[in-house]
Scaffold this active site. Structure first.
Site, PDB file in Angstrom:
ATOM      1  N   GLY A  80      10.723   1.291  -1.766  1.00 35.77           N
ATOM      2  CA  GLY A  80      11.907   2.124  -1.593  1.00 35.77           C
ATOM      3  C   GLY A  80      12.959   1.855  -2.665  1.00 35.77           C
ATOM      4  CB  CYS A  87      -2.755  -4.668  -1.552  1.00 34.33           C
ATOM      5  SG  CYS A  87      -2.207  -4.583   0.160  1.00 34.33           S
ATOM      6  CG  LEU A 103      -5.472  -2.751   1.542  1.00 35.42           C
ATOM      7  CD1 LEU A 103      -6.485  -3.444   0.629  1.00 35.42           C
ATOM      8  CD2 LEU A 103      -5.109  -1.389   0.949  1.00 35.42           C
TER       9      LEU A 103
HETATM   10  C1  LIG Z   1       3.268   2.114   4.161  1.00 31.73           C
HETATM   11  C2  LIG Z   1       2.790   1.845   2.751  1.00 31.73           C
HETATM   12  C3  LIG Z   1       1.426   1.695   2.503  1.00 31.73           C
HETATM   13  C4  LIG Z   1       0.967   1.453   1.213  1.00 31.73           C
HETATM   14  N1  LIG Z   1      -0.370   1.335   0.989  1.00 31.73           N
HETATM   15  C5  LIG Z   1      -0.838   1.164  -0.273  1.00 31.73           C
HETATM   16  C6  LIG Z   1      -2.241   1.119  -0.549  1.00 31.73           C
HETATM   17  O1  LIG Z   1      -3.072   1.258   0.355  1.00 31.73           O
HETATM   18  N2  LIG Z   1      -2.658   0.933  -1.837  1.00 31.73           N
HETATM   19  C7  LIG Z   1      -1.755   0.804  -2.857  1.00 31.73           C
HETATM   20  O2  LIG Z   1      -2.168   0.675  -4.009  1.00 31.73           O
HETATM   21  N3  LIG Z   1      -0.427   0.858  -2.638  1.00 31.73           N
HETATM   22  C8  LIG Z   1       0.060   1.020  -1.372  1.00 31.73           C
HETATM   23  N4  LIG Z   1       1.414   1.103  -1.158  1.00 31.73           N
HETATM   24  C9  LIG Z   1       2.353   0.955  -2.280  1.00 31.73           C
HETATM   25  C10 LIG Z   1       2.847   2.310  -2.781  1.00 31.73           C
HETATM   26  O3  LIG Z   1       1.786   3.099  -3.253  1.00 31.73           O
HETATM   27  C11 LIG Z   1       3.899   2.119  -3.904  1.00 31.73           C
HETATM   28  O4  LIG Z   1       3.305   1.456  -4.995  1.00 31.73           O
HETATM   29  C12 LIG Z   1       5.095   1.301  -3.448  1.00 31.73           C
HETATM   30  O5  LIG Z   1       5.449   1.639  -2.138  1.00 31.73           O
HETATM   31  C13 LIG Z   1       6.317   1.479  -4.347  1.00 31.73           C
HETATM   32  O6  LIG Z   1       6.729   2.828  -4.419  1.00 31.73           O
HETATM   33  P1  LIG Z   1       7.859   3.475  -3.467  1.00 31.73           P
HETATM   34  O7  LIG Z   1       9.065   2.602  -3.548  1.00 31.73           O
HETATM   35  O8  LIG Z   1       8.069   4.851  -4.011  1.00 31.73           O
HETATM   36  O9  LIG Z   1       7.275   3.484  -2.101  1.00 31.73           O
HETATM   37  C14 LIG Z   1       1.894   1.347   0.140  1.00 31.73           C
HETATM   38  C15 LIG Z   1       3.264   1.493   0.398  1.00 31.73           C
HETATM   39  C16 LIG Z   1       3.727   1.743   1.681  1.00 31.73           C
HETATM   40  C17 LIG Z   1       5.187   1.912   1.922  1.00 31.73           C
END
Ligand SMILES: Cc1cc2nc3c(=O)[nH]c(=O)nc-3n(C[C@H](O)[C@H](O)[C@H](O)COP(=O)(O)O)c2cc1C
Ligand SMILES: Cc1cc2nc3c(=O)[nH]c(=O)nc-3n(C[C@H](O)[C@H](O)[C@H](O)COP(=O)(O)OP(=O)(O)OC[C@H]3O[C@@H](n4cnc5c(N)ncnc54)[C@H](O)[C@@H]3O)c2cc1C
Ligand code: FES
Lengths: 234, 300
Positions: free
Chosen positions: B216, B129, B73
């Site tokens: 991912g 988170c 964060l």
């Molecule tokens: C580098 C990174 C930073 C992230 N930061 C946050 C964040 O600050 N707040 C949040 O709610 N989710 C955060 N996430 C989670 C993503 O919003 C998402 O819920 C999660 O990656 C699953 O989706 P995806 O597989 O499409 O990435 C983060 C994910 C990644 C990869």
């Protein structure tokens, strides 16, 4: 999608790859490369080694899965690349030294080309250190009067920082840090090119952070080039 | 002509693609690469009341079909966000979700109240988170703590409130039901899955923080199952997230009941991947004779 012109192993596990197309970019900037669709997931950051009117080239060492895949590309194969990203080396003037270690020589060729042809640069010396076999030595020698090579051992020992206004360096972290420390109190300002694992490559995800004297910086966007005094404790 | 428009509670989006928090910064960087007004929405990087510098050490690790992140964060704090980042977002014709995290209940409430005075479309309450020790996810684990935080957040804002749930929750359905009972306008799920990686040479975790968050394609089947379960048990709309990379993934999430979807990690594969997804989705709808995604939503 861009087409591969050539992809040659120029030293053990080290490839020089030329890609067709008009590309832009400053010395020290990089592109994010992938020659596969979704897996492995991340693209690989690779520095600009050279740019010509109708091609861009990369010099890379095979390190793991992604660079193995890149090394298998043949003439005519396709590559996806995004860039140029990063800040790159600044325009310099006066007496300049370029110091590279191993595959760290990759971005320095394009830098040498730019600095060598700059009217502001009075003198350009190049120092390259390699464990065994020099990379692209003839190409470097065409760009500067003085190119000194150290095989094995420590290339920083060859460099006298007081002979320069600026030193730019890329290579193993320990080498860059040693060079910076050696330069403290000398006439030279040292710019180092830092490596971090990257995801977005453009400054949006904050995974490539480098702690500096002025707080966290994103290596992909604020870097990869930093002043030595920003990242190393003198 | 296929119509990609979706209605998420009171909010209309031109298409179901929202960029997931933390993978899209505050929009600017991607905005320099392509026309991001083609997107349905953007969730900001997670914000906290005070600025945070995030975790030390390695923050990213590639895994088979996924990544682990340990950003922790890092963010400029709500005040700086409002001053320096929100104006850019507010000039864009996309739905803006301001993602809020926090250490204590009061931090959340104060941050939400500050954002609620500004022009934003929705609050996305991040109680999931896994990358900060002292909070965030702690609120999303049990139904009781979920209730406390959602109630407080609900009282702190008039803006539509979407709660982002954790796959690490004890009971995801119960957590979702609690959100609905406490007046949330929608649910985002899932956040990253708590996970780890080892450096065998150093004989240590790769991460200073020990654990990290997996995202991912590797987590897509889990996300899909959770969205399905939750959609069967609540009537408020759900944003499905987790591993979405192709238009087919979007269709799968809609079929299990999601109203819209978020794209996170896939942005790192190719910056313009959302445009490929939109194109594919539109072609699919035309080919299948689907006029509105409503026709296939929740059919499984
Ligand atoms: C580098 C990174 C930073 C992230 N930061 C946050 C964040 O600050 N707040 C949040 O709610 N989710 C955060 N996430 C989670 C993503 O919003 C998402 O819920 C999660 O990656 C699953 O989706 P995806 O597989 O499409 O990435 C983060 C994910 C990644 C990869
Ligand atoms: C700005 C920048 C410029 C670079 N320029 C060059 C260059 O011109 N030539 C060259 O040979 N190498 C360069 N590198 C290093 C190169 O990116 C890595 O060697 C490469 O990503 C390794 O990928 P892999 O799949 O072969 O290895 P793996 O170890 O299988 O990779 C796994 C993951 O870790 C990342 N990773 C592993 N090592 C590094 C590293 N040293 N730096 C960044 N990420 C890493 C990969 O990108 C990938 O996401 C550069 C790195 C950066 C940050
Ligand atoms: S790699 Fe995403 S911010 Fe640097």
């Amino acid at each position: 999608m861009a087409k591969i012109i050539s992809n040659r192993e120029i030293a053990p596990d080290t490839y020089l790859m030329a890609v067709q197309g008009k590309y832009s970019g400053k010395m020290g900037q990089f592109y994010m490369l992938r020659s596969w669709r979704f897996y492995p997931l991340l693209s690989r950051p690779i520095s600009i080694h050279d740019i010509n009117d109708d091609s861009i080239s990369f010099l890379y060492r095979v390190a793991g899965e992604g660079t193995v895949l890149l090394s298998q590309l043949k003439t005519g194969d396709e590559l996806h690349l995004e860039g140029p990203f990063g800040n790159g080396f600044p325009e310099l003037k006066g007496k300049v030294a370029i110091v590279g270690g191993g595959i760290g020589a990759a971005p320095l060729y394009y830098a040498a080309k730019a600095l060598g042809s700059s009217s502001e640069v009075e003198n350009l010396d190049i120092y390259l250190g390699f464990r065994e076999e020099p990379l692209r030595l003839e190409a470097f020698e065409a760009l500067a009067n003085k190119v000194r090579v150290q095989l094995g051992g420590n290339v920083t020992e060859l460099v006298n920082p007081n002979s320069y206004d600026y030193i730019i360096t890329c290579g193993p972290e320990a080498m860059m840090e040693a060079l910076y420390k050696k330069s403290v109190g000398s006439s030279a300002k040292v710019y180092v090119s830092i490596e971090r694992h990257m995801a977005c490559g453009i400054g949006a995800c904050l995974v490539c952070t480098c702690e500096t004297k002025s707080g966290n910086k994103k290596v992909c966007k604020d870097g990869p080039v930093f002043l030595g005094e920003e990242v190393y404790h003198g | 002509m296929a119509n990609l428009k979706v209605q998420f509670g009171s909010i209309t989006m031109k298409n179901p693609l929202v960029m997931a928090s933390g993978t899209f910064g505050f929009g600017k960087e991607y905005g320099q690469l392509y026309d991001i007004e083609r997107l349905g929405g953007i969730a900001t990087k997670g914000l906290t009341l005070e600025k945070r510098s995030g975790n030390t050490g390695m923050r990213i690790w590639e895994t088979p079909s996924g990544i682990l992140n340990s950003v922790g964060l890092e963010n400029p704090g709500v005040e700086a966000f409002i001053k320096e980042e929100l104006p850019y977002l507010n000039n864009l014709n996309v739905v803006k979700l301001v993602n809020i995290g926090g250490k204590t209940l009061q931090d959340y409430v104060d941050a939400i109240a500050m954002v609620s005075k500004e022009k934003a479309d929705m609050i996305e309450l991040n109680i999931s988170c896994p990358n900060v020790k002292e909070g965030g996810m702690a609120f999303g684990i049990t139904a009781d703590s979920t209730r406390r935080i959602v109630r407080a957040a609900r009282n702190a804002t008039q803006l539509p409130l979407v709660v982002k749930l954790s796959p690490n929750a004890e009971d995801i359905v119960k957590a979702a039901v609690v959100c609905q009972e406490e007046g949330a306008d929608g649910i985002t799920l899932i956040n990253t899955v708590k996970a780890m990686a080892i450096d065998i040479d150093k004989r240590k975790s790769i991460f200073d923080n020990m654990y990290a968050g997996l995202s991912g394609p590797a987590i897509k089947p889990i996300a899909l199952r959770m969205v399905h379960e939750v959609c069967k048990n609540v009537s408020i709309p759900v944003m499905g997230v987790g591993g979405i990379t192709t238009w087919k993934d979007v269709v799968e999430f809609i079929m299990v009941g999601a109203t819209c979807v978020q794209i996170g990690t896939a942005n790192f594969i190719k910056s313009t991947i959302p445009l490929d997804i939109l194109e594919g989705l539109e072609a699919y709808m035309v080919q299948e004779g689907i006029n509105s995604l409503e026709e296939i939503r929740g059919i499984i």
